[in-house]
Enzyme design. Structure first.
Site, PDB file in Angstrom:
ATOM      1  N   ASN A 130      39.454  30.938  35.029  1.00 28.19           N
ATOM      2  CA  ASN A 130      40.823  30.546  34.228  1.00 28.19           C
ATOM      3  C   ASN A 130      40.808  28.741  34.445  1.00 28.19           C
ATOM      4  O   ASN A 130      41.485  27.249  35.105  1.00 28.19           O
ATOM      5  CB  ASN A 130      42.043  30.878  35.349  1.00 28.19           C
ATOM      6  CG  ASN A 130      43.147  30.770  34.537  1.00 28.19           C
ATOM      7  OD1 ASN A 130      43.350  30.067  33.389  1.00 28.19           O
ATOM      8  ND2 ASN A 130      44.650  31.231  35.182  1.00 28.19           N
ATOM      9  N   GLU A 144      46.275  37.974  42.678  1.00 23.18           N
ATOM     10  CA  GLU A 144      46.158  36.598  43.279  1.00 23.18           C
ATOM     11  C   GLU A 144      47.738  35.975  43.574  1.00 23.18           C
ATOM     12  O   GLU A 144      48.299  36.365  43.362  1.00 23.18           O
ATOM     13  CB  GLU A 144      46.546  35.685  41.897  1.00 23.18           C
ATOM     14  CG  GLU A 144      45.117  36.171  41.003  1.00 23.18           C
ATOM     15  CD  GLU A 144      44.895  34.953  40.294  1.00 23.18           C
ATOM     16  OE1 GLU A 144      44.054  34.591  39.904  1.00 23.18           O
ATOM     17  OE2 GLU A 144      45.534  34.633  39.423  1.00 23.18           O
ATOM     18  N   HIS A 204      49.818  36.135  33.948  1.00 21.12           N
ATOM     19  CA  HIS A 204      49.112  34.755  35.643  1.00 21.12           C
ATOM     20  C   HIS A 204      50.577  34.558  36.630  1.00 21.12           C
ATOM     21  O   HIS A 204      51.572  34.921  35.351  1.00 21.12           O
ATOM     22  CB  HIS A 204      48.696  34.260  35.149  1.00 21.12           C
ATOM     23  CG  HIS A 204      48.236  33.651  35.920  1.00 21.12           C
ATOM     24  ND1 HIS A 204      48.579  32.287  36.784  1.00 21.12           N
ATOM     25  CD2 HIS A 204      46.357  32.979  37.232  1.00 21.12           C
ATOM     26  CE1 HIS A 204      48.279  32.077  37.730  1.00 21.12           C
ATOM     27  NE2 HIS A 204      47.172  32.084  37.943  1.00 21.12           N
ATOM     28  N   GLY A 248      45.741  27.395  43.957  1.00 16.95           N
ATOM     29  CA  GLY A 248      45.761  25.593  43.952  1.00 16.95           C
ATOM     30  C   GLY A 248      46.566  24.554  45.366  1.00 16.95           C
ATOM     31  O   GLY A 248      46.566  24.418  44.664  1.00 16.95           O
ATOM     32  N   GLU A 279      51.592  31.680  37.109  1.00 16.43           N
ATOM     33  CA  GLU A 279      52.805  31.021  36.334  1.00 16.43           C
ATOM     34  C   GLU A 279      53.660  31.307  35.219  1.00 16.43           C
ATOM     35  O   GLU A 279      54.446  30.850  34.625  1.00 16.43           O
ATOM     36  CB  GLU A 279      51.303  30.290  36.082  1.00 16.43           C
ATOM     37  CG  GLU A 279      50.905  29.115  37.711  1.00 16.43           C
ATOM     38  CD  GLU A 279      49.216  29.089  36.474  1.00 16.43           C
ATOM     39  OE1 GLU A 279      49.008  28.762  36.737  1.00 16.43           O
ATOM     40  OE2 GLU A 279      48.958  29.220  38.301  1.00 16.43           O
ATOM     41  N   LYS A 306      43.051  26.802  32.479  1.00 23.81           N
ATOM     42  CA  LYS A 306      44.901  26.435  32.840  1.00 23.81           C
ATOM     43  C   LYS A 306      45.322  25.353  31.556  1.00 23.81           C
ATOM     44  O   LYS A 306      44.676  25.462  31.087  1.00 23.81           O
ATOM     45  CB  LYS A 306      45.121  26.483  33.824  1.00 23.81           C
ATOM     46  CG  LYS A 306      45.104  27.780  35.195  1.00 23.81           C
ATOM     47  CD  LYS A 306      45.675  27.330  36.267  1.00 23.81           C
ATOM     48  CE  LYS A 306      45.055  28.089  37.057  1.00 23.81           C
ATOM     49  NZ  LYS A 306      46.185  28.187  39.487  1.00 23.81           N
ATOM     50  N   SER A 334      42.828  30.153  45.193  1.00 26.34           N
ATOM     51  CA  SER A 334      41.572  28.838  46.473  1.00 26.34           C
ATOM     52  C   SER A 334      40.297  29.429  46.837  1.00 26.34           C
ATOM     53  O   SER A 334      39.501  29.189  47.709  1.00 26.34           O
ATOM     54  CB  SER A 334      42.281  28.222  47.583  1.00 26.34           C
ATOM     55  OG  SER A 334      43.514  27.861  47.024  1.00 26.34           O
TER      56      SER A 334
HETATM   57  P1  13P Z   1      43.279  28.118  41.964  1.00 21.40           P
HETATM   58  O1  13P Z   1      41.515  29.217  42.099  1.00 21.40           O
HETATM   59  O2  13P Z   1      43.057  26.859  41.424  1.00 21.40           O
HETATM   60  O3  13P Z   1      43.877  28.616  43.609  1.00 21.40           O
HETATM   61  O4  13P Z   1      43.860  29.311  40.912  1.00 21.40           O
HETATM   62  C1  13P Z   1      43.428  30.744  40.830  1.00 21.40           C
HETATM   63  C2  13P Z   1      44.277  31.393  39.876  1.00 21.40           C
HETATM   64  O5  13P Z   1      45.161  31.156  39.715  1.00 21.40           O
HETATM   65  C3  13P Z   1      43.570  31.850  39.073  1.00 21.40           C
HETATM   66  O6  13P Z   1      44.756  32.390  38.031  1.00 21.40           O
END
Ligand code: 13P
Length: 252
Positions: free
Chosen positions: A10, A170, A98, A176, A100, A12, A213
């Site tokens: 992903n 997640e 997601h 992150g 976010e 983003k 992460s």
């Molecule tokens: P990270 O691997 O940067 O923590 O992000 C995970 C994520 O949100 C994947 O959709």
């Protein structure tokens, strides 16, 4: 029958023109074409055409992914992407719900459910994301929250579909932050998700990914767990060397 691992990237809101194609060329050099896993890369919408050309030219078993889709084919929805358009330009997989999107853009479960169904109905795989916040984790409500999200987000989704439904657990606090969930937490949550999927009538072949992460170093501890079928990868997936290392280590 065992489930094939899926390592989904992903990206983003990252990468600029040319960087998608360069990434796929680099990845093609680093990962064996016979790799025993499925791959997927989800970019921002304006990069999909560039990425599609690069993926089509690569022998890697990699699908083209989008990061969301609307549930309607067309209409007055400024800023959204039609599932019809995505499918027509060759998108094969869509990340939906997601955290976010859920938290920063207030997408409720009811809309997530419509988006998942729309993607599946157009022949694209749907990667449905679920996960609890730090506050919910701290108050011991993780399982309750995640299973409620799962049920509500699948409300519109038939148990049997031609294209694939994938679940990604997640935890918001692990995204992150460099603070991945522990294998114990993931084991328990994935087991609970697997059980709930069964109760809802979904296939035992439904893949459940962990995200938050993940790194080449910690991926083996997750992949060793029975109900972890791969990962949804953010930061680590931006660098082809690190992404390739995660795939390699995830298959040991
Ligand atoms: P990270 O691997 O940067 O923590 O992000 C995970 C994520 O949100 C994947 O959709």
């Amino acid at each position: 029958m065992s489930r094939k691992p899926l390592f989904a990237a992903n990206w983003k809101m990252n990468k600029l023109p040319g960087e998608g194609a360069a990434f796929v060329s680099a990845l093609t050099e680093l990962v064996d074409r016979g790799v025993a896993a499925d791959l997927m890369i989800a970019s921002q919408a304006p990069m999909l055409v560039e990425l599609k050309a690069a993926i089509s030219a690569s022998p890697l078993p990699c699908k083209l992914g989008a990061q969301n889709c609307h549930w309607l084919a067309s209409g007055a929805h400024t800023g959204e992407n039609s599932p019809e358009l995505l499918a027509k330009i060759g998108v094969q997989s869509v990340i939906i719900g997601h955290s976010e999107r859920r938290i920063l853009y207030r997408e409720p479960d009811s809309e997530v459910a419509l988006r998942v169904r729309a993607a599946l109905e157009r022949g694209m795989d749907a990667i449905l994301c679920i996960g609890e916040t730090k506050e919910q984790f701290d108050s011991g409500k993780s399982k309750e929250v995640v299973l409620a999200q799962l049920k509500a987000s699948l409300h519109e989704v038939p148990a049997r579909t031609e294209s694939e439904l994938v679940i990604a657990y997640e935890p918001v606090w692990a995204i992150g932050t460099g603070l991945a969930a522990t294998p114990e937490i993931v084991k328990e949550m994935h087991g609970a998700i697997r059980k709930e999927l069964g109760a809802l009538g979904y296939s035992t072949q439904t893949r459940i990914l962990y995200g938050g992460s993940t790194t080449p170093e910690n991926i083996p501890s997750f992949m060793a767990l029975e109900d972890v079928d791969g990962a949804l990868i953010g930061g680590t997936s931006l660098d082809p060397v690190k992404y390739a290392a995660l795939i390699k280590n995830g298959l040991i």
